[in-house]
Design an enzyme around this catalytic site. Sequence first.
Site, PDB file in Angstrom:
ATOM      1  N   LYS A   1     -41.142  11.973  39.153  1.00  0.00           N
ATOM      2  CA  LYS A   1     -42.222  11.332  39.908  1.00  0.00           C
ATOM      3  C   LYS A   1     -41.686  10.300  40.892  1.00  0.00           C
ATOM      4  O   LYS A   1     -42.296  10.040  41.933  1.00  0.00           O
ATOM      5  CB  LYS A   1     -43.201  10.660  38.933  1.00  0.00           C
ATOM      6  CG  LYS A   1     -44.425  10.037  39.609  1.00  0.00           C
ATOM      7  CD  LYS A   1     -45.403   9.495  38.579  1.00  0.00           C
ATOM      8  CE  LYS A   1     -46.634   8.879  39.273  1.00  0.00           C
ATOM      9  NZ  LYS A   1     -47.595   8.334  38.286  1.00  0.00           N
TER      10      LYS A   1
ATOM     11  N   TYR B   1     -32.171   9.131  39.831  1.00  0.00           N
ATOM     12  CA  TYR B   1     -31.219   8.153  40.348  1.00  0.00           C
ATOM     13  C   TYR B   1     -30.264   8.894  41.279  1.00  0.00           C
ATOM     14  O   TYR B   1     -29.319   9.535  40.829  1.00  0.00           O
ATOM     15  CB  TYR B   1     -30.487   7.500  39.169  1.00  0.00           C
ATOM     16  CG  TYR B   1     -29.580   6.340  39.498  1.00  0.00           C
ATOM     17  CD1 TYR B   1     -29.417   5.868  40.799  1.00  0.00           C
ATOM     18  CD2 TYR B   1     -28.870   5.712  38.479  1.00  0.00           C
ATOM     19  CE1 TYR B   1     -28.585   4.804  41.079  1.00  0.00           C
ATOM     20  CE2 TYR B   1     -28.025   4.643  38.742  1.00  0.00           C
ATOM     21  CZ  TYR B   1     -27.884   4.198  40.042  1.00  0.00           C
ATOM     22  OH  TYR B   1     -27.040   3.141  40.307  1.00  0.00           O
TER      23      TYR B   1
END
Length: 296
Positions: free
Chosen positions: A160, A136
């Site tokens: 990922k 994030y």
Amino acid sequence: MSSLHGILVALITPFTDDKTRIDESRLESHINHLIAAGIHGLVPGGSTGEFTTMSVAERKQLTELCVKYAAGRIPVVAGTGATSTAEAVELAVHAAKAGAAAVMVVPPFYDPVNLEQLTEMFGEIHSASGLPIMYYNIPSASGLTLSPTEIAGLSKVGVKYLKDTSGNAPAFTELVFGLSDQITAFNGWDTLTFYGLAAGCPGGVWGAANIIPELAVELYEAVSVKGDLVRGRELWSKAWPICKFLESHNYAAAVKTGVELTGQATGGLRKPFALLNPELQEELKGLLKNAGVKTI
């Protein structure tokens, strides 16, 4: 589950009216509404979900409930960021056991970490949970700004996916075009949604989709699936004013206010936050009506 794609909702957390608990029936109803609209995934426990006002036990409960109510229909990416590695690992391990497809991790906020510390932290989270990580990227909250190459390099410790809430379109473009072999970048900045989809990112983690799920899915289908930019621009002309409004105010408050205006009770926000004032509610209501969204 296969790789994440499409419109992933940065999910609100409905509370009871006294705000002492997560309202399970409201959450289930909202998730069913989103899935019926064609949403591709759920991301609970992020900024839009008010995770900073919730206890660790509540955050675990939220993940369990979202996995239960999604019932295998769409993946759940559980927000498990924390200010300590130990708590982030605890939440990620729990998310894996609960059945989440991945975890979304914001760097420790308040005191920014450096790249070395972040890399070590993510390595521990991935090793303990076995789940892929969505980084994030929100420098305005974390205080940490990484280059596109540094972000992509986190792939070596289980990252990922990326939710990019930097607002830095050139850097995001580099991640989408130049570094996609290392990391899959999702747009996470509302007013850049059309650009991100048109640039070729696989989707977005989008708080506005709580309010306008049908429009969000239709935009994704037009731009990302059909490559119809003309239709995409028409849809975006409806969604963009809403996105601009949401980003101009406390985001979680604006999103929950929008959901309330569509007739779904949310329980409001936990203090110190609150729903938007009546004047702003009327402004948002007008934007929703202009976009063809039914309001109360």
